[in-house]
Scaffold this motif. Structure first.
Motif, PDB file in Angstrom:
ATOM      1  N   ASP A   1       1.937   6.708  -6.692  1.00 43.53           N
ATOM      2  CA  ASP A   1       0.839   7.586  -7.104  1.00 43.53           C
ATOM      3  C   ASP A   1       1.181   9.049  -6.821  1.00 43.53           C
ATOM      4  OD1 ASP A   1      -0.611   5.388  -7.914  1.00 43.53           O
ATOM      5  OD2 ASP A   1      -1.989   5.411  -6.191  1.00 43.53           O
TER       6      ASP A   1
ATOM      7  N   TYR B   1       0.838  -1.202   0.000  1.00 45.62           N
ATOM      8  CA  TYR B   1       0.000   0.000   0.000  1.00 45.62           C
ATOM      9  C   TYR B   1       0.874   1.255   0.000  1.00 45.62           C
ATOM     10  CZ  TYR B   1      -3.169   3.641   1.541  1.00 45.62           C
ATOM     11  OH  TYR B   1      -3.880   4.800   1.633  1.00 45.62           O
ATOM     12  N   GLU B   2       1.908   1.262   0.839  1.00 45.47           N
ATOM     13  CA  GLU B   2       2.794   2.424   0.908  1.00 45.47           C
ATOM     14  C   GLU B   2       3.547   2.638  -0.400  1.00 45.47           C
ATOM     15  OE1 GLU B   2       5.176   1.692   4.368  1.00 45.47           O
ATOM     16  OE2 GLU B   2       3.471   1.988   5.727  1.00 45.47           O
TER      17      GLU B   2
ATOM     18  N   LYS C   1       2.553   1.737  -3.407  1.00 42.19           N
ATOM     19  CA  LYS C   1       1.579   2.231  -4.386  1.00 42.19           C
ATOM     20  C   LYS C   1       1.272   3.697  -4.118  1.00 42.19           C
ATOM     21  CE  LYS C   1      -3.052   1.347  -6.236  1.00 42.19           C
ATOM     22  NZ  LYS C   1      -3.250   2.729  -6.527  1.00 42.19           N
ATOM     23  N   TYR C   2       1.125   4.067  -2.860  1.00 45.02           N
ATOM     24  CA  TYR C   2       0.840   5.453  -2.501  1.00 45.02           C
ATOM     25  C   TYR C   2       1.982   6.365  -2.934  1.00 45.02           C
ATOM     26  CZ  TYR C   2      -0.162   9.553   0.336  1.00 45.02           C
ATOM     27  OH  TYR C   2      -0.412  10.830   0.754  1.00 45.02           O
ATOM     28  N   ARG C   3       3.211   5.942  -2.659  1.00 41.23           N
ATOM     29  CA  ARG C   3       4.381   6.744  -3.058  1.00 41.23           C
ATOM     30  C   ARG C   3       4.440   6.906  -4.576  1.00 41.23           C
ATOM     31  NH1 ARG C   3       7.369   3.443   0.585  1.00 41.23           N
ATOM     32  NH2 ARG C   3       7.385   4.435   2.611  1.00 41.23           N
TER      33      ARG C   3
END
Length: 177
Positions: free
Chosen positions: A169, A162-163, A165-167
């Motif tokens: 994005d 998740y982290e 993917k967040y970074r």
């Protein structure tokens, strides 16, 4: 239950719930999850109907059952909630696992099986914050087994994913003109 709840009626209802639990256990062991679910549900309804008779205010002055039965009723009610969660776990019905484990944890906040099952359900639904909260409660209780360790490993991997993917994005968002 009617206003005329007596100890005799409570004992009969408790016995019906015990029979349902035992029959449900046999069906679960035989792999008949639907049959087990039905038996556990009937037993759960019996014990749940008895719990309202613990509080005279909740029954509007009705006769309250013998307080000595309270522990037996709550113990059986808890077991049935755990069994319902186990059946739903076997059927991968994650929202129901969460529902029954949450109800069980309201009665027994340190129930490791309920925490483990609910953590797994939250993981399966990708509800990482809730899974992390259950993991923290498990760690605080110093309860660790191979399955819990595996769930914690999955949770850490899901959080990293998740982290990442967040970074990615955010990197893409910030590089846009």
């Amino acid at each position: 239950m009617s206003q005329g709840m007596t100890t005799g009626k409570a004992l009969a209802s408790l016995e019906r719930a015990r029979v349902c639990k035992e029959e449900g256990n046999a069906l679960f062991q035989a792999g008949d999850h639907q049959g087990a679910l039905r038996k556990y549900h009937f037993g759960h309804l019996e014990t749940k109907s008895l719990t309202v008779h613990f509080d005279p205010a909740a029954t509007f002055g009705a006769v309250v059952i013998d307080p000595k039965l309270k522990d037996s009723i709550i113990a059986l009610h808890s077991q049935l909630l755990g069994n319902l969660a186990a059946v739903h776990l076997a059927r991968a019905n994650w929202p129901k696992v969460i529902e029954y484990c949450t109800a069980l944890l309201a009665l027994e906040p340190a129930n490791a099986k309920a925490l483990k099952r609910r953590m797994r359900a939250h993981l399966e639904l990708n509800q990482l914050n809730f899974a992390e909260a259950d993991a923290e409660r498990i760690r605080a209780a110093c309860v660790m087994d191979e399955e819990i360790a595996g769930l914690c490993t999955r949770l850490a991997a899901a959080n990293r994913s998740y982290e990442d993917k967040y970074r990615a994005d955010m990197r893409g968002f910030l590089l846009r003109k």
